[in-house]
Design an enzyme around this catalytic site. Structure first.
Site, mmCIF file in Angstrom:
data_model
loop_
_atom_site.group_PDB
_atom_site.id
_atom_site.type_symbol
_atom_site.label_atom_id
_atom_site.label_comp_id
_atom_site.label_asym_id
_atom_site.label_seq_id
_atom_site.Cartn_x
_atom_site.Cartn_y
_atom_site.Cartn_z
ATOM 1 N N SER A 1 0.833 -1.194 0.000
ATOM 2 C CA SER A 1 0.000 0.000 0.000
ATOM 3 C C SER A 1 0.878 1.257 0.000
ATOM 4 O O SER A 1 1.689 1.442 -0.900
ATOM 5 C CB SER A 1 -0.953 -0.059 1.199
ATOM 6 O OG SER A 1 -1.960 0.904 1.124
ATOM 7 N N HIS B 1 -2.466 -1.290 -4.402
ATOM 8 C CA HIS B 1 -3.922 -1.375 -4.523
ATOM 9 C C HIS B 1 -4.510 0.029 -4.455
ATOM 10 O O HIS B 1 -3.818 0.987 -4.144
ATOM 11 C CB HIS B 1 -4.528 -2.282 -3.450
ATOM 12 C CG HIS B 1 -4.354 -1.794 -2.038
ATOM 13 N ND1 HIS B 1 -4.867 -2.460 -0.955
ATOM 14 C CD2 HIS B 1 -3.727 -0.704 -1.515
ATOM 15 C CE1 HIS B 1 -4.565 -1.810 0.158
ATOM 16 N NE2 HIS B 1 -3.878 -0.744 -0.155
#
Length: 198
Positions: free
Chosen positions: A98, A123
Site C-alpha cells: 500500500s 492497490h
C-alpha cells in the site's frame, strides 16, 4: 511494550549509549517499519529535514518494512522525500504494501531496491464513512480524488501508462521483488550489500 536494542560506543569522552534507530540515523539511515500513521510520519519527516540540514549533498537511505497505512500520513512522507535536496535510496526488506510501496517507488531512480524475498503490494485506497448522505457523497468524491492522485504518482515513478497502473491497482496486487522490478517500482533486486552502490 517493544524492546529497542541499545548500542554502546566508546569515545574520547567515555561511553555513550544510543537506541539502535538513533545510531543508524547518524549513518543517514531512516527506518519505516509497521503501519504508516500520523505520529510515525511526523518522525520520518523530521528525520528527513534534519538530515538535509546536516548535509544537503549526502544521500539518505530509507529501509521499508511496512503494511501501509493512512494515505495522508504516507503522502506527507512522500512529499518531503521529493522536497528535500539529498537523493533518497529506498530498500524493501520484508514487505512494502500500500503506502509502503508508494514510498519504495518514490526513491531516487536507480537507487530503489528490494531484498529477494520481499513482497510488494499495490492497490487502490480504501476507507469507510458513515453519516448523512451528503457527507458520504463528499467523502466518496475525496477518496476518488486520492485514488486518482495515487495513480499519477505511480505513473510518474514507474514509467507505466496510466491505464496499466489503474488496472494493476483495481484489487490487492501482490508482487515478488522481481515482479516489482519489472513493474518499475524498484530498479534492482539485491542479495548482498555488495550488489548495491548506495
Amino acid at each position: 511494550m517493544t524492546l529497542v536494542p541499545m548500542v554502546v560506543e566508546q569515545t574520547s569522552r567515555g561511553e555513550r549509549a544510543y537506541d539502535i534507530y538513533s545510531r543508524l540515523l547518524k549513518e543517514r539511515i531512516i527506518f519505516i517499519t509497521g503501519p504508516i500513521e500520523d505520529q510515525m510520519a511526523s518522525l520520518v519527516v523530521a528525520q528527513l529535514i534534519f538530515l538535509e540540514a546536516e548535509n544537503p549533498e549526502k544521500d539518505i537511505s530509507m529501509y521499508i518494512n511496512s503494511p501501509g497505512g493512512v494515505v495522508t500520513a504516507g503522502l506527507s512522507i512522500y512529499d518531503t522525500m521529493q522536497y528535500v535536496k539529498p537523493r533518497i535510496a529506498t530498500l524493501c526488506l520484508g514487505q512494502a504494501a500500500s503506502m509502503g510501496s508508494l514510498l519504495l517507488a518514490a526513491g531516487e531512480k536507480g537507487m530503489r531496491c528490494a531484498l529477494p524475498n520481499s513482497r510488494i503490494m499495490i492497490h487502490q485506497p480504501s476507507g469507510g464513512f458513515q453519516g448523512q448522505a451528503t457527507d458520504i457523497e463528499i467523502h466518496a468524491k475525496e477518496i476518488l480524488n486520492i485514488k486518482s492522485r495515487l495513480n499519477y504518482i505511480y505513473v510518474k515513478h514507474t514509467g507505466r501508462e496510466l491505464s496499466e497502473v489503474v488496472a494493476s491497482m483495481e484489487r490487492d496486487n501482490f508482487m515478488s521483488a522481481d515482479s516489482a522490478q519489472d513493474f518499475g517500482i524498484i530498479d534492482k533486486v539485491i542479495e548482498k550489500r555488495l550488489d548495491i552502490d548506495v
